[in-house]
Enzyme design. Structure first.
Site, PDB file in Angstrom:
ATOM      1  N   ARG A  80       0.838  -1.203   0.000  1.00 24.91           N
ATOM      2  CA  ARG A  80       0.000   0.000   0.000  1.00 24.91           C
ATOM      3  C   ARG A  80       0.873   1.254   0.000  1.00 24.91           C
ATOM      4  O   ARG A  80       0.530   2.257  -0.624  1.00 24.91           O
ATOM      5  CB  ARG A  80      -0.953  -0.018   1.201  1.00 24.91           C
ATOM      6  N   LYS A 183      -2.776   6.493   1.092  1.00 27.61           N
ATOM      7  CA  LYS A 183      -2.643   6.979   2.467  1.00 27.61           C
ATOM      8  C   LYS A 183      -1.670   8.166   2.491  1.00 27.61           C
ATOM      9  O   LYS A 183      -0.491   8.027   2.825  1.00 27.61           O
ATOM     10  CB  LYS A 183      -2.177   5.851   3.385  1.00 27.61           C
ATOM     11  N   GLU A 219     -16.392   6.381   3.669  1.00 23.67           N
ATOM     12  CA  GLU A 219     -15.604   5.986   4.835  1.00 23.67           C
ATOM     13  C   GLU A 219     -16.192   6.549   6.113  1.00 23.67           C
ATOM     14  O   GLU A 219     -17.007   7.460   6.105  1.00 23.67           O
ATOM     15  CB  GLU A 219     -14.143   6.440   4.684  1.00 23.67           C
TER      16      GLU A 219
END
Length: 337
Positions: A80, A183, A219
């Site tokens: 990620r 992220k 989210e």
């Protein structure tokens, strides 16, 4: 650590002995550097400070009931991190580099891994900065990757506890085809104002809807969302949602329990049909939801102030693997010798 009050750490930074670093200059990554220095020397015109060319990760190491220390799904975090680096046009470290660094940080800070049954763990924070000096907005040709650790307390000091959530239709978390699925620091900076208002109003978390139509659940603050209904584990599918490693793990465990797993668009009105629901992520594993209030419509979706059956089963199943109480049949944990 003799004087450490493991059960009251909270989720905050606590100094450990070592961190590790890689630098990228002249088209190549350096060898891994181990240091006790908590500070970084950075130019005032470094690109990360002006243009948000920065990303991070979060993962944990646990001391199991057998005394062994386990690092959870480190390769997934490394992959990620690579996705985030590619999106920001930063140099991309190899999975091997990131895994090696995380293992080294845990190994050198073993005395800071909290004891079994304390409810605490060792949190690892890989963070990467674009460090090229300049004024124009352009990809950074230099970078710094730091991996450090901090012991953190249990997210729920009184055990897993349902939270109150509010839907924010005024501020969007991430745009379609933006950076919501990686992220990067800017995503979290953009959520601060909404989060502070929610806390002032007595809510623990914010639920965001899709930015294009404000019809679908995305989210739940800095965590993924899931709902349980009629033997199904249902979670949003969106290009703006961060692919949570916790959620990915829970989907596998849900399937193992016989639940049908669905990743799809979830209309906000569907909240009224769920038997239980929760937010999931590295910090809490699962934060079961007591109620979700929609400020604009005035509707409140209630799920009760007790932890749902499947939320508790999923939480326990994942923690059992992380603490070595159950077989790690998927090879999620790396034992640090």
């Amino acid at each position: 650590m003799e004087n450490m009050d493991w059960s009251n750490l909270g989720f905050d930074y606590h100094k450990t002995d070592y961190n590790v670093r890689y630098t990228y200059t002249d088209g190549a990554w350096s060898e891994m550097q181990v240091t006790q220095d908590e500070f970084i020397n950075i130019h005032m015109s470094a690109s990360c400070l002006h243009y948000g060319i920065e990303l991070f990760e979060g993962l944990k190491a646990f001391r199991g009931q057998d005394g062994k220390v386990r690092l959870f799904r480190v390769e997934e975090n490394a992959r990620r991190l690579q996705s985030s680096a590619k999106r920001l046009c930063l140099p991309v470290p190899t999975v091997k580099m990131v895994v090696k660094a995380c293992e080294e940080v845990v190994r050198r800070n073993l005395k800071f891994v909290p004891p079994y049954e304390s409810g605490a763990s060792l949190y690892l924070r890989p963070v990467m900065f674009g460090t090229s000096v300049g004024l124009g907005i352009k990809p950074s040709k230099e970078a710094l990757l730091v991996i450090y650790a901090s012991p953190v307390g249990a997210y729920f000091k009184e055990g897993i506890k349902p939270i109150r959530v509010v839907i924010d239709r005024i501020q969007d978390r991430a745009a379609p085809r933006g950076t919501g699925d990686v992220k990067v620091g800017g995503n979290y900076a953009a959520s601060l104002m909404s989060g502070e208002k929610a806390h002032d109003d007595g809510y623990s978390n914010v639920m965001y809807l899709d930015a294009a139509e404000h019809k679908y659940i995305e989210e739940c603050g800095a965590a993924n969302f899931f709902g349980i209904r009629q033997g199904k584990y249902i979670t949003p599918h969106s290009s703006s949602v961060l692919p949570s490693i916790t959620n990915k793990s829970l989907r596998q465990l849900a399937a193992d329990m016989g639940l049908e797993v669905e990743q799809r668009l979830i209309p906000v009105e569907e909240l009224s049909t769920f038997e239980e629901c929760g937010a999931c992520g590295t910090a809490a594993v699962i934060a079961p939801i007591e109620l979700i209030h929609d400020r604009q419509t005035g509707v409140t979706y209630k799920y009760g102030n007790k932890v749902g059956e499947y939320s508790l089963r999923l939480y326990t199943a994942l923690q059992d693997i992380q603490y070595g109480r159950a077989e790690d049949k998927y090879g999620w944990c790396t034992v640090i010798e």
